[in-house]
Structure formats: C-alpha cells, structure tokens
Design a protein around this motif. Structure first.
Motif, PDB file in Angstrom:
ATOM      1  N   MET A  32     -15.228   5.925   7.450  1.00 10.65           N
ATOM      2  CA  MET A  32     -14.268   4.895   7.208  1.00 10.65           C
ATOM      3  C   MET A  32     -14.214   4.479   5.945  1.00 10.65           C
ATOM      4  O   MET A  32     -13.042   4.041   5.406  1.00 10.65           O
ATOM      5  N   ILE A  33     -15.132   4.674   5.082  1.00  6.76           N
ATOM      6  CA  ILE A  33     -14.888   4.264   3.812  1.00  6.76           C
ATOM      7  C   ILE A  33     -13.985   5.104   3.006  1.00  6.76           C
ATOM      8  O   ILE A  33     -13.216   4.746   2.148  1.00  6.76           O
ATOM      9  N   LEU A  34     -14.371   6.451   3.270  1.00  5.85           N
ATOM     10  CA  LEU A  34     -13.607   7.439   2.745  1.00  5.85           C
ATOM     11  C   LEU A  34     -11.923   7.309   3.115  1.00  5.85           C
ATOM     12  O   LEU A  34     -11.176   7.889   2.309  1.00  5.85           O
ATOM     13  N   VAL A  35     -11.888   6.945   4.430  1.00 10.44           N
ATOM     14  CA  VAL A  35     -10.442   6.776   4.892  1.00 10.44           C
ATOM     15  C   VAL A  35      -9.757   5.468   3.904  1.00 10.44           C
ATOM     16  O   VAL A  35      -8.531   5.518   3.656  1.00 10.44           O
ATOM     17  N   VAL A  36     -10.339   4.456   4.128  1.00  9.27           N
ATOM     18  CA  VAL A  36      -9.972   3.115   3.729  1.00  9.27           C
ATOM     19  C   VAL A  36     -10.014   2.835   2.342  1.00  9.27           C
ATOM     20  O   VAL A  36      -9.091   2.060   1.596  1.00  9.27           O
ATOM     21  N   GLY A  37     -11.232   3.171   1.671  1.00  9.50           N
ATOM     22  CA  GLY A  37     -11.513   2.720   0.172  1.00  9.50           C
ATOM     23  C   GLY A  37     -10.319   3.329  -0.627  1.00  9.50           C
ATOM     24  O   GLY A  37     -10.070   2.466  -1.561  1.00  9.50           O
TER      25      GLY A  37
ATOM     26  N   GLY B 291      -7.212   3.671  -0.800  1.00 10.81           N
ATOM     27  CA  GLY B 291      -5.976   2.740  -1.181  1.00 10.81           C
ATOM     28  C   GLY B 291      -6.407   1.572  -1.656  1.00 10.81           C
ATOM     29  O   GLY B 291      -5.360   0.899  -2.382  1.00 10.81           O
ATOM     30  N   LEU B 292      -7.448   0.783  -1.088  1.00  7.12           N
ATOM     31  CA  LEU B 292      -7.840  -0.409  -1.772  1.00  7.12           C
ATOM     32  C   LEU B 292      -8.137  -0.331  -3.137  1.00  7.12           C
ATOM     33  O   LEU B 292      -7.982  -0.914  -4.117  1.00  7.12           O
ATOM     34  N   GLU B 293      -9.014   1.035  -3.660  1.00  6.70           N
ATOM     35  CA  GLU B 293      -9.208   1.266  -4.991  1.00  6.70           C
ATOM     36  C   GLU B 293      -7.849   1.328  -5.934  1.00  6.70           C
ATOM     37  O   GLU B 293      -8.039   0.771  -7.140  1.00  6.70           O
ATOM     38  N   GLU B 294      -6.673   2.008  -5.103  1.00  2.00           N
ATOM     39  CA  GLU B 294      -5.572   2.112  -5.951  1.00  2.00           C
ATOM     40  C   GLU B 294      -4.883   0.594  -6.031  1.00  2.00           C
ATOM     41  O   GLU B 294      -4.278   0.344  -7.211  1.00  2.00           O
ATOM     42  N   LYS B 295      -5.151  -0.217  -5.131  1.00  2.00           N
ATOM     43  CA  LYS B 295      -4.415  -1.483  -5.006  1.00  2.00           C
ATOM     44  C   LYS B 295      -5.278  -2.592  -5.956  1.00  2.00           C
ATOM     45  O   LYS B 295      -4.372  -3.413  -6.812  1.00  2.00           O
ATOM     46  N   TYR B 296      -6.341  -2.619  -5.824  1.00  2.00           N
ATOM     47  CA  TYR B 296      -7.109  -3.663  -6.572  1.00  2.00           C
ATOM     48  C   TYR B 296      -7.974  -3.183  -7.783  1.00  2.00           C
ATOM     49  O   TYR B 296      -8.374  -4.046  -8.571  1.00  2.00           O
ATOM     50  N   GLY B 297      -8.174  -2.055  -7.953  1.00  2.00           N
ATOM     51  CA  GLY B 297      -8.915  -1.477  -9.316  1.00  2.00           C
ATOM     52  C   GLY B 297     -10.368  -1.119  -8.764  1.00  2.00           C
ATOM     53  O   GLY B 297     -10.897  -1.838  -7.744  1.00  2.00           O
TER      54      GLY B 297
ATOM     55  N   MET C  45     -13.705  -3.932   4.035  1.00  2.00           N
ATOM     56  CA  MET C  45     -12.487  -2.934   3.363  1.00  2.00           C
ATOM     57  C   MET C  45     -11.385  -2.875   4.655  1.00  2.00           C
ATOM     58  O   MET C  45     -10.174  -2.926   4.134  1.00  2.00           O
ATOM     59  N   ILE C  46     -11.739  -3.007   5.865  1.00  2.00           N
ATOM     60  CA  ILE C  46     -10.612  -3.006   6.719  1.00  2.00           C
ATOM     61  C   ILE C  46      -9.868  -4.267   6.742  1.00  2.00           C
ATOM     62  O   ILE C  46      -8.460  -4.187   6.641  1.00  2.00           O
ATOM     63  N   VAL C  47     -10.421  -5.390   6.613  1.00  2.00           N
ATOM     64  CA  VAL C  47      -9.696  -6.762   6.433  1.00  2.00           C
ATOM     65  C   VAL C  47      -8.777  -6.685   5.040  1.00  2.00           C
ATOM     66  O   VAL C  47      -7.609  -7.074   4.949  1.00  2.00           O
ATOM     67  N   MET C  48      -9.430  -6.393   4.100  1.00  2.00           N
ATOM     68  CA  MET C  48      -8.784  -6.322   2.639  1.00  2.00           C
ATOM     69  C   MET C  48      -7.616  -5.372   2.705  1.00  2.00           C
ATOM     70  O   MET C  48      -6.480  -5.710   2.264  1.00  2.00           O
ATOM     71  N   ALA C  49      -7.646  -4.104   3.447  1.00  2.00           N
ATOM     72  CA  ALA C  49      -6.688  -3.204   3.580  1.00  2.00           C
ATOM     73  C   ALA C  49      -5.637  -3.886   4.395  1.00  2.00           C
ATOM     74  O   ALA C  49      -4.330  -3.586   4.181  1.00  2.00           O
ATOM     75  N   SER C  50      -5.838  -4.828   5.326  1.00  2.00           N
ATOM     76  CA  SER C  50      -4.756  -5.289   6.339  1.00  2.00           C
ATOM     77  C   SER C  50      -4.056  -6.516   5.513  1.00  2.00           C
ATOM     78  O   SER C  50      -2.860  -6.795   5.645  1.00  2.00           O
ATOM     79  N   LEU C  51      -4.583  -6.940   4.453  1.00  2.00           N
ATOM     80  CA  LEU C  51      -3.881  -7.814   3.573  1.00  2.00           C
ATOM     81  C   LEU C  51      -3.028  -7.385   2.485  1.00  2.00           C
ATOM     82  O   LEU C  51      -2.372  -7.785   1.699  1.00  2.00           O
ATOM     83  N   ALA C  52      -3.225  -5.863   2.195  1.00  2.00           N
ATOM     84  CA  ALA C  52      -2.608  -5.363   1.178  1.00  2.00           C
ATOM     85  C   ALA C  52      -1.158  -5.351   1.196  1.00  2.00           C
ATOM     86  O   ALA C  52      -0.411  -5.274   0.267  1.00  2.00           O
ATOM     87  N   GLY C  53      -0.664  -5.727   2.461  1.00  2.00           N
ATOM     88  CA  GLY C  53       0.962  -5.614   2.586  1.00  2.00           C
ATOM     89  C   GLY C  53       1.426  -7.101   2.725  1.00  2.00           C
ATOM     90  O   GLY C  53       2.759  -7.437   3.135  1.00  2.00           O
TER      91      GLY C  53
END
Length: 211
Positions: A100-105, A107-113, A151-159
């Motif tokens: 899950m970390i490798l799937v979701v992470g 995208g989060l790293e790209e958006k938030y740094g 990470m799941i919740v942060m990813a859902s906030l990305a949009g």
C-alpha cells in the motif's frame, strides 16, 4: 499485538550476521536515498527490521521495533515511539503494509515533497506511539498500518480544490475509518483499529494543513 514475554538476554543474538545485515541495508539505503528513492529506503528498513526480528528470535521486535508501556528511564523508550512503524509480526503483515505504501506513496511524495511526507510519517508514528504508551499498558504496538491509513486519507485530499471537500475523502472516511470504528467495537483480535483511526485523523489534519 498483545505484549508477550521474549528472551531479553542479548547474548543469544547472533551479532555477526546481524551486523553484516545492518551494514548491507545501510549501504543500500544510502545509495537509494542519494538517488531520491526515499519510500524504497523506508520499505527496505522495514524489511531489515523484519529480518532482524527473525535472527534475534523476536528480541529486536520487542526492544526496538514496537512500542509498549516501558519505563521513561529506559533510553530505548524514546526511539520506540518512532521505530515501531518499522516492525512487523510476519511477512504477510509486512507485505500488506508495504504494498500500500508503494502504491499510494509516490503520488503523495510528488505532491507534497519528500520532506513533508517524511515529517507526516514521523508525526503519525509519534502520535500513535504516545497514545498506546499512555492508554494501553498491557499491549504492544508494531506495524505501519497507521502510516498506510494516513497516506490513504492524504491521497484523498490531493484533489481538493477551492475549499471544497472531495467526495473521495468522504468515501474514505465512511468506508475505511467507519469500518475500523465498527471493528474496534465488535471484534476482539490483534488488529489495532485505533491505530488506523489515528493514522486517518493525522492524514486529514496534515493533508489540510499542507495543501
């Protein structure tokens, strides 16, 4: 994970294999970190923790990679507030979280740094570790499932745009966190639903602050 007695005698630890294993992983992590693969480094460190747990018959799991109500005079109490997210009970526990970390992470790293994502992981680890230390003296917590939920919740906030709450966040809160609350009330197992909820709350707060 319920706290369990393990052999606390460090003389039983195979020092040479453990030392070589640690050295190999540190060199590999340094090489990957230089190339910017921070999430891969974290996954490998968790794998190192899993292998060390096997080599030491659970000693490192208990005294390094889990959090439990230990004395504040024990110097290892403080790093355990963070290191418990690297520990896993077995390979299935490890692979479920790391996938899950490798799937979701990424995208989060790209958006938030990378730095912001790392600080979010450390904050979530500290909060969940402190909660367990204070509230559950008879239990031991290990694993990265709280990080996964963060990470799941942060990813859902990305949009999120223009202050509107995205429907993905609502669905995540209802389906994931709602399910954890129900499971926590009706199930009696070794899965820490509270840690999942703490991770989700941390993800919501940190995701909103860092947009």
């Amino acid at each position: 994970v319920e706290a369990a007695a393990v052999n606390a005698d460090p003389s039983h630890i195979p020092c040479l294999p453990c030392g070589l294993l640690i050295l190999f992983f540190l060199l590999l992590a340094a090489a990957l970190d230089r190339g910017g693969d921070r999430l891969v480094v974290e996954v490998l460190l968790a794998l190192l923790a899993l292998l060390l747990g096997r080599l030491t018959d659970g000693w490192t799991n208990t005294y390094l990679f889990s959090v439990w109500r230990s004395s504040l005079s024990d110097i290892l109490t403080y790093p355990r507030f963070f290191l418990h997210v690297l520990g896993h009970a077995d390979y299935n526990h490890y692979i479920g979280n790391m996938m899950m970390i490798l799937v979701v992470g990424p995208g989060l790293e790209e958006k938030y740094g990378s730095r912001n994502l790392l600080s979010a992981i450390l904050i979530t680890a500290l909060v969940s570790g402190l909660v367990y230390w204070f509230l559950f003296p008879g239990s031991m917590l290990m694993g990265a499932s709280g990080i996964v939920f963060m990470m799941i919740v942060m990813a859902s906030l990305a949009g999120m745009r223009d202050g509107y709450i995205p429907i993905t966040l609502i669905l995540v809160l209802v389906l994931y966190l709602g399910n954890e609350i129900v499971d926590g009330l009706v199930l009696n197992d070794n899965v820490s639903q509270l840690t999942h909820i703490i991770g989700g709350v941390c993800g919501a707060v940190l995701g909103l602050r860092r947009r």
